[in-house]
Design a protein around this motif. Structure first.
Motif, short mmCIF file in Angstrom:
data_model
loop_
_atom_site.label_atom_id
_atom_site.label_comp_id
_atom_site.label_asym_id
_atom_site.label_seq_id
_atom_site.Cartn_x
_atom_site.Cartn_y
_atom_site.Cartn_z
N ARG A 59 0.83 -1.21 0.00
CA ARG A 59 0.00 0.00 0.00
C ARG A 59 0.87 1.26 0.00
N GLU A 60 1.94 1.24 0.77
CA GLU A 60 2.81 2.41 0.85
C GLU A 60 3.46 2.70 -0.51
N GLU A 61 3.91 1.64 -1.19
CA GLU A 61 4.51 1.83 -2.51
C GLU A 61 3.48 2.37 -3.50
N ILE A 62 2.28 1.84 -3.47
CA ILE A 62 1.23 2.28 -4.38
C ILE A 62 0.90 3.75 -4.14
N ILE A 63 0.80 4.15 -2.89
CA ILE A 63 0.54 5.56 -2.56
C ILE A 63 1.67 6.43 -3.10
N GLY A 64 2.91 5.98 -2.93
CA GLY A 64 4.06 6.71 -3.45
C GLY A 64 4.02 6.85 -4.96
N TYR A 65 3.67 5.77 -5.66
CA TYR A 65 3.57 5.82 -7.12
C TYR A 65 2.45 6.77 -7.56
N ALA A 66 1.35 6.76 -6.82
CA ALA A 66 0.23 7.65 -7.16
C ALA A 66 0.63 9.11 -6.96
N ARG A 67 1.35 9.39 -5.92
CA ARG A 67 1.82 10.77 -5.70
C ARG A 67 2.81 11.19 -6.77
N ARG A 88 2.87 10.05 -9.86
CA ARG A 88 2.07 10.28 -11.07
C ARG A 88 1.38 11.64 -11.01
N ALA A 89 0.77 11.96 -9.88
CA ALA A 89 0.08 13.24 -9.74
C ALA A 89 1.05 14.40 -9.89
N SER A 90 2.23 14.26 -9.32
CA SER A 90 3.25 15.31 -9.42
C SER A 90 3.68 15.51 -10.87
N GLY A 112 7.21 3.55 -26.45
CA GLY A 112 8.07 2.46 -26.01
C GLY A 112 8.63 2.63 -24.61
N GLN A 113 8.31 3.73 -23.96
CA GLN A 113 8.88 4.04 -22.65
C GLN A 113 7.81 4.03 -21.57
N ARG A 114 7.07 2.95 -21.49
CA ARG A 114 6.02 2.86 -20.48
C ARG A 114 6.63 2.83 -19.08
N ASP A 115 6.00 3.51 -18.18
CA ASP A 115 6.43 3.54 -16.79
C ASP A 115 5.79 2.35 -16.07
N PRO A 116 6.61 1.43 -15.55
CA PRO A 116 6.04 0.24 -14.89
C PRO A 116 5.21 0.61 -13.65
N HIS A 117 5.51 1.74 -13.03
CA HIS A 117 4.74 2.15 -11.86
C HIS A 117 3.31 2.53 -12.26
N ILE A 118 3.17 3.14 -13.43
CA ILE A 118 1.83 3.49 -13.92
C ILE A 118 1.03 2.22 -14.18
N ASP A 119 1.68 1.23 -14.76
CA ASP A 119 1.00 -0.05 -15.00
C ASP A 119 0.55 -0.68 -13.69
N LEU A 120 1.41 -0.64 -12.66
CA LEU A 120 1.03 -1.17 -11.34
C LEU A 120 -0.17 -0.41 -10.77
N LEU A 147 -8.94 -0.51 0.60
CA LEU A 147 -9.95 0.43 0.12
C LEU A 147 -9.73 1.84 0.66
N GLU A 148 -9.15 1.94 1.84
CA GLU A 148 -8.90 3.26 2.45
C GLU A 148 -7.87 4.07 1.69
N ILE A 149 -6.97 3.44 0.96
CA ILE A 149 -5.92 4.21 0.27
C ILE A 149 -6.42 4.86 -1.01
N ARG A 150 -7.65 4.56 -1.42
CA ARG A 150 -8.18 5.15 -2.66
C ARG A 150 -8.14 6.66 -2.62
N SER A 151 -8.44 7.26 -1.49
CA SER A 151 -8.42 8.74 -1.43
C SER A 151 -7.01 9.27 -1.60
N GLU A 152 -6.02 8.56 -1.09
CA GLU A 152 -4.64 9.00 -1.25
C GLU A 152 -4.11 8.77 -2.67
N MET A 153 -4.80 7.89 -3.41
CA MET A 153 -4.44 7.62 -4.80
C MET A 153 -5.20 8.55 -5.75
N ASN A 154 -6.09 9.38 -5.19
CA ASN A 154 -6.95 10.27 -5.97
C ASN A 154 -7.88 9.52 -6.91
N ILE A 155 -8.45 8.41 -6.41
CA ILE A 155 -9.45 7.70 -7.20
C ILE A 155 -10.74 7.60 -6.42
#
Length: 123
Positions: free
Chosen positions: A43-51, A53-55, A76-84, A115-123
């Protein structure tokens, strides 16, 4: 795969018909257990990736977006974090349909934490 298992589990429980021999991963509890155990990152990594992306989106200048009608230079330069992030967002959209009150305590806590991390992911 977790997305579809969760969706099928919801359909199975909402149809009000007993399905004998239903595969465990298609029951609400089995699908939820499988989904949270197969999350691609913490969850912590996902929140970090979402932040991250937002930045990137907030700091984007005109070079960030391809002009209308032009091919993107970055295909050809897809970001694997975006895919996650997209995988997790898809699973969370289905996980919210599972009635967590029917889940055993530890699993319910884990599902609610995801489910609680959705707000931190902006979804």
């Amino acid at each position: 795969m977790a997305y579809w298992q969760l969706r099928l589990a919801v359909v199975a429980t909402r149809s009000d018909c007993e399905v004998p021999g239903l595969v465990e991963t298609l029951t609400p509890e089995g699908a939820a257990r499988w989904a949270v155990s197969s999350m691609p990152a913490s969850r912590e990594e996902i929140i970090g990736y979402a932040r991250e992306r937002a930045s990137r989106y907030q700091d984007a200048d005109e070079d960030f977006y391809a002009p209308v009608g032009a091919a993107s230079q970055n295909w050809g330069q897809r970001d694997p974090h975006i895919d996650l992030l997209q995988d997790v967002e898809r699973v969370l959209s289905a996980l919210e349909w599972i009635d967590s009150s029917r889940l055993e305590g530890t699993l319910r806590t884990e599902v609610e934490a995801w489910l609680e991390i959705r707000s931190e992911m902006n979804i």
